[in-house]
Design a protein around this motif. Structure first.
Motif, short mmCIF file in Angstrom:
data_model
loop_
_atom_site.label_atom_id
_atom_site.label_comp_id
_atom_site.label_asym_id
_atom_site.label_seq_id
_atom_site.Cartn_x
_atom_site.Cartn_y
_atom_site.Cartn_z
N ARG A 185 0.81 -1.21 0.00
CA ARG A 185 0.00 0.00 0.00
C ARG A 185 0.85 1.27 0.00
NH1 ARG A 185 -3.38 -2.98 3.77
NH2 ARG A 185 -5.37 -3.50 2.79
N ASP A 186 2.09 1.15 0.51
CA ASP A 186 2.94 2.34 0.61
C ASP A 186 4.17 2.31 -0.28
OD1 ASP A 186 4.11 0.26 1.95
OD2 ASP A 186 4.67 1.40 3.74
N ARG A 187 4.41 1.22 -0.99
CA ARG A 187 5.63 1.11 -1.77
C ARG A 187 5.39 0.40 -3.11
NH1 ARG A 187 6.70 4.12 1.66
NH2 ARG A 187 8.43 4.11 3.16
N ILE A 188 6.20 0.74 -4.09
CA ILE A 188 6.31 0.00 -5.34
C ILE A 188 7.77 -0.42 -5.47
CG2 ILE A 188 6.12 0.05 -7.85
CD1 ILE A 188 4.04 2.23 -7.60
N ILE A 189 8.01 -1.71 -5.66
CA ILE A 189 9.37 -2.23 -5.81
C ILE A 189 9.51 -2.79 -7.22
CG2 ILE A 189 11.04 -3.95 -5.02
CD1 ILE A 189 8.34 -2.81 -2.64
N VAL A 190 10.48 -2.28 -7.95
CA VAL A 190 10.71 -2.70 -9.33
C VAL A 190 12.06 -3.41 -9.40
CG1 VAL A 190 10.92 -1.97 -11.74
CG2 VAL A 190 9.38 -0.74 -10.19
N VAL A 191 12.06 -4.61 -9.97
CA VAL A 191 13.26 -5.45 -10.01
C VAL A 191 13.77 -5.53 -11.45
CG1 VAL A 191 14.25 -7.68 -9.42
CG2 VAL A 191 12.33 -6.78 -8.08
N LEU A 192 15.00 -5.08 -11.66
CA LEU A 192 15.70 -5.27 -12.92
C LEU A 192 16.70 -6.41 -12.73
CD1 LEU A 192 16.41 -1.54 -13.88
CD2 LEU A 192 14.31 -2.87 -14.16
N GLU A 193 17.47 -6.72 -13.77
CA GLU A 193 18.36 -7.88 -13.65
C GLU A 193 19.44 -7.69 -12.61
OE1 GLU A 193 20.81 -11.08 -16.35
OE2 GLU A 193 19.17 -9.91 -17.16
N GLN A 194 19.93 -6.46 -12.42
CA GLN A 194 21.00 -6.25 -11.44
C GLN A 194 20.73 -5.05 -10.53
OE1 GLN A 194 24.49 -6.56 -14.30
NE2 GLN A 194 25.20 -7.93 -12.67
N GLY A 218 14.22 -12.14 -11.47
CA GLY A 218 13.58 -11.05 -10.73
C GLY A 218 13.21 -11.43 -9.31
N LEU A 219 14.06 -12.21 -8.65
CA LEU A 219 13.76 -12.66 -7.29
C LEU A 219 13.71 -11.48 -6.34
CD1 LEU A 219 16.09 -15.81 -7.03
CD2 LEU A 219 13.65 -15.73 -7.61
N CYS A 220 12.62 -11.39 -5.59
CA CYS A 220 12.46 -10.35 -4.59
C CYS A 220 11.24 -10.72 -3.74
CB CYS A 220 12.25 -8.98 -5.23
SG CYS A 220 12.11 -7.60 -4.07
N ALA A 221 11.32 -10.50 -2.45
CA ALA A 221 10.19 -10.76 -1.55
C ALA A 221 10.03 -9.57 -0.62
CB ALA A 221 10.41 -12.04 -0.75
N VAL A 222 8.77 -9.22 -0.33
CA VAL A 222 8.47 -8.04 0.47
C VAL A 222 7.43 -8.42 1.52
CG1 VAL A 222 7.63 -5.67 0.43
CG2 VAL A 222 8.90 -6.56 -1.53
N SER A 223 7.65 -7.98 2.77
CA SER A 223 6.66 -8.22 3.81
C SER A 223 5.44 -7.35 3.59
CB SER A 223 7.27 -7.93 5.18
OG SER A 223 7.52 -6.54 5.33
N GLN A 224 4.31 -7.77 4.18
CA GLN A 224 3.06 -7.01 4.03
C GLN A 224 2.51 -6.52 5.36
OE1 GLN A 224 1.78 -5.99 1.21
NE2 GLN A 224 3.31 -7.04 -0.01
N GLY A 225 3.31 -6.62 6.42
CA GLY A 225 2.86 -6.12 7.71
C GLY A 225 2.72 -4.60 7.70
N VAL A 226 1.69 -4.09 8.36
CA VAL A 226 1.44 -2.66 8.39
C VAL A 226 2.57 -1.95 9.13
CG1 VAL A 226 -0.14 -0.86 9.17
CG2 VAL A 226 -1.04 -3.04 8.32
N GLY A 227 3.16 -0.96 8.49
CA GLY A 227 4.20 -0.15 9.12
C GLY A 227 5.56 -0.81 9.23
N SER A 228 5.72 -2.02 8.70
CA SER A 228 7.01 -2.71 8.80
C SER A 228 7.37 -3.27 7.44
CB SER A 228 6.93 -3.84 9.84
OG SER A 228 8.12 -4.60 9.83
#
Length: 368
Positions: A185-194, A218-228
């Motif tokens: 809800r607060d971020r957009i993360i874009v993954v390129l090759e490097q 494009g490996l990437c993982a992001v938590s979804q906890g509010v405020g963290s």
């Protein structure tokens, strides 16, 4: 760095468009010129009216009379027509795993998990290939990247799509292909090759840029906890993962494997991390706070390509799928709430007990 292109309208409360644009490829809807692909960060309209709470279901509000809004589900007679079926290009779950989105060579579709059913689809008129589609919970905002032999959008652009307005309302342009996108809800993360770019969702301001080892998946993982916000990505060395704790402004590097990282998964609260390497025999579970190895489970003795890892919502179960045509489900001995290794007080008696001490129970489900 990405180039940002603003569109004329901010994110108002969705209202029916009396003159919907029938062509999603039109420049008035989403099109931009190649001159927009620069290294300068440009201003963008405020996204302050983005929904903060997801509705109960993915329920578009545009009237059904708008033919460009929602494609009707095919009847049995239509399904047997001469038109070829779409080719699947991408699948991703939303943040609470209640829905998943599928990108095809014609557009994208949204499915509900329980009960399973297709609840929405959009097929574009020309081209239409969508290589990445990411939902924002169950609201009308999605992130799209072109894909397939005839992509709807350039492969180096992330299009912010508002399906209430049936058009793109913003984009992020890069100098290389986009491998994956993650939304909060607060971020957009874009993954390129490097490289990985972290943006603020409210104004698309660039907050962080991360260098990684070659990351074609494009490996990437992001938590979804509010405020963290906890972000996990490949490090700069073979077998290394990088953990960013944005709340505490800490970076933790974990040497997870001797071989290259093939796949990883993060719990919703960001405290547990599961990793696998290109060997595909072992899966390791780490505490993301201090990098402690909490548990190790064995998928098998033969080398395998791990396709995905997934924690259950309470972190009691971990599913592992591979090219062997099986899904292994492990009963974990770690507690996500305390991020400490401890035995579970209960176990499922229907699962066989493994002779290996680090596995409480394991079930293999064969996929045919």
């Amino acid at each position: 760095m990405a180039a940002l292109s603003a569109y004329s309208s901010p994110w108002p409360e969705p209202t029916p468009d009396p003159n919907p644009n029938p062509n999603p490829n039109s420049n008035t809807s989403c099109g931009v010129s190649s001159e927009d692909q620069t290294d300068q960060l440009q201003s963008l309209e405020s996204f302050s009216s983005m929904p903060q709470d997801e509705p109960d279901s993915f329920s578009p509000s545009i009237p059904e009379s708008n033919p460009n809004y929602q494609m009707p589900l095919p009847s049995p007679a239509e399904s047997t027509s001469s038109s070829p079926p779409p080719t699947l290009l991408h699948i991703s779950f939303n943040q609470d795993h209640g829905c998943f989105a599928a990108g095809t060579d014609h557009g994208f579709r949204i499915y509900n998990c329980d009960p399973f059913r297709e609840i929405f689809r959009r097929d574009f008129e020309r081209g239409g290939g969508i290589g990445v589609v990411e939902m924002l919970f169950r609201c009308n905002i999605l992130a799209l990247v072109g894909g397939g032999p005839d992509p709807q959008y350039p492969l180096n652009k992330v299009m912010i799509w508002d399906d209430h307005q049936s058009r793109c309302i913003g984009e992020l342009s890069f100098r290389s292909e986009v491998r994956s996108v993650k939304l909060r809800r607060d971020r957009i993360i874009v993954v390129l090759e490097q490289k990985i770019f972290v943006y603020n969702f409210a104004d698309l301001k660039l907050l962080h840029q991360i260098e990684t080892i070659a990351n074609p998946k494009g490996l990437c993982a992001v938590s979804q906890g509010v405020g963290s916000l906890v972000l996990v990505c490949p490090g700069l060395q073979k077998g290394q993962v990088r953990v960013e704790h944005y709340a505490s402004k800490r970076t933790k590097f974990i040497m997870a494997h001797d071989s290259r990282i093939a796949c990883f998964a993060l719990t919703q609260d960001g405290q547990l991390l599961a990793t696998s390497s290109t060997k595909g025999t072992l899966v390791r579970i780490f505490n993301t706070l201090d990098g402690t190895l909490l548990q190790e489970v064995r998928r098998g003795a033969d080398r395998a390509e791990i396709y995905s890892l997934a924690f259950s919502s309470n972190a009691q179960w971990l599913a592992v799928s591979s090219d062997k045509g099986t899904v292994h489900v492990f009963n974990l001995k770690v507690n996500s709430g305390s991020a400490r290794s401890e035995p579970r007080s209960t176990s499922d008696p229907t699962l066989p007990t493994s002779s290996l001490s680090f596995i409480k129970g394991e079930e293999s489900i064969f996929i045919f």
